[in-house]
Scaffold this active site. Structure first.
Site, PDB file in Angstrom:
ATOM      1  N   ARG A 294      46.223  80.317  10.190  1.00  0.00           N
ATOM      2  CA  ARG A 294      46.148  81.436   9.253  1.00  0.00           C
ATOM      3  C   ARG A 294      47.136  81.261   8.105  1.00  0.00           C
ATOM      4  NH1 ARG A 294      42.496  81.238  11.963  1.00  0.00           N
ATOM      5  NH2 ARG A 294      41.561  82.805  13.309  1.00  0.00           N
TER       6      ARG A 294
ATOM      7  N   SER B 252      40.476  91.782  13.028  1.00  0.00           N
ATOM      8  CA  SER B 252      41.568  91.726  14.000  1.00  0.00           C
ATOM      9  C   SER B 252      42.896  92.059  13.321  1.00  0.00           C
ATOM     10  CB  SER B 252      41.660  90.325  14.626  1.00  0.00           C
ATOM     11  OG  SER B 252      40.514  90.048  15.386  1.00  0.00           O
TER      12      SER B 252
ATOM     13  N   GLU C 122      47.950  89.983  11.522  1.00  0.00           N
ATOM     14  CA  GLU C 122      47.171  89.159  10.598  1.00  0.00           C
ATOM     15  C   GLU C 122      46.942  89.895   9.288  1.00  0.00           C
ATOM     16  OE1 GLU C 122      43.528  87.474  11.900  1.00  0.00           O
ATOM     17  OE2 GLU C 122      44.350  86.611  13.729  1.00  0.00           O
TER      18      GLU C 122
END
Length: 316
Positions: free
Chosen positions: A177, A227, A297
């Protein structure tokens, strides 16, 4: 409005500027205060004009795509918000190269489906990522065990002067990420994805199975950002939150989904401070119960309302 020199210079170059645009109109969470200035460029030249005008007027720049994975705080965003969306979404399929080229505002889902229609394999995982090409490159978006870095050949990136450089996969220094664009200013304009020949029917079958699984397990009927937390090594954030007894916990109009505990949903009129409270509470409880620090995230943008519940506090 023409008395505002920043607005005036952009309007003279054909770029429409909106003042005080509510950002909840532009995030999948449907949450967020106003942007001081808001533009949706329809070309690389319009993007360059916007970047250079903001630089010349000392305005900070925030770039968004399709608004997934993003929480805009209730006080809104100072400076200029540049949204790269459907007006900045040209793409091209080159079957002889087994490649697709796309502008940053292109829907990642739409690009993946286009590749499948042309019998090109490698982007099937992107059918589960409701973001833009630019955002996917910036954060090395992934799903179903695959990541953007596995198929990205290069990205063209604009700097704060309006200059564009082509960065290779290696130049972007991808991680989980992560790309180097998370640490320095750079706006993706175009990207090339290197794919391979695939069986259309088999690709469609796999994507259909993934879609059915998402519908069965994720709260897709409510506004959400996807998420919220990264999965810690060796376990899943949703499992930890559920075992901590937090499924279904509400704060105002925000709720930890009772369908999937790694989703926080907007029940109608949730505030960013509601969401941040749930994020912090989940982090605190999971840390206390399991000794594990949950990392978000979510990209948190903007400022809290003065005197609001989230004033001066940011998510981990």
């Amino acid at each position: 409005m023409h008395d505002d020199p920043f607005v005036k210079i952009l309007m003279e170059q054909g770029v429409k500027v909106i003042r005080g645009e509510p950002m909840k109109r532009h995030t999948t969470w449907r949450i967020g205060g106003p942007a001081d200035y808001f533009v949706e460029p329809d070309s690389v030249d319009a993007l360059r004009a916007s970047v250079c005008a903001a630089r010349d007027h000392g305005l900070p720049i925030t770039v968004i795509g399709r608004g997934s994975n993003t929480l805009v705080l209730d006080g809104g965003i100072r400076g200029l918000v540049i949204k790269l969306h459907d007006a900045f979404a040209s793409c091209e399929v080159r079957e002889d190269e087994c490649a697709v080229y796309a502008m940053a505002g292109r829907s990642y889902v739409a690009l993946a489906n286009l590749a499948i229609r042309h019998g090109l394999s490698g982007l099937e995982f992107a059918t589960g990522i409701p973001g833009s090409v630019g955002g996917a490159v910036m954060m090395n978006a992934g799903a179903y065990g695959r990541e953007t870095c596995e198929v990205l050949a290069w990205a063209e990136v604009m700097d704060e002067t309006g200059a564009i450089a082509r960065l290779s996969n290696e130049d972007l220094r991808f991680g989980y990420r992560y790309s180097v664009l998370k640490d320095r200013f750079g706006i993706v304009t175009w990207a090339k994805f290197q794919l391979k020949p695939g069986d259309r029917d088999e690709m469609r079958r796999v994507v259909r199975e993934w879609s059915q699984r998402r519908i069965a397990t994720q709260p897709l009927s409510f506004p959400n950002c996807g998420s919220v937390f990264r999965n810690p090594e060796g376990t899943h954030a949703a499992r930890l939150i559920e075992e901590a007894g937090l499924k279904g916990l509400r704060r105002g109009q925000a709720m930890i989904s009772d369908k999937h505990a790694n989703f926080i949903i907007n029940l109608g009129n949730a505030s960013a401070s509601d969401v941040l409270w749930l994020i912090r509470h989940a982090q605190a409880v999971v840390r206390e119960r399991f000794g594990i620090a949950l990392e978000t995230e979510v990209r948190v943008l903007g400022e809290p309302l003065l005197g609001g519940a989230d004033d001066g506090i940011a998510a981990d």
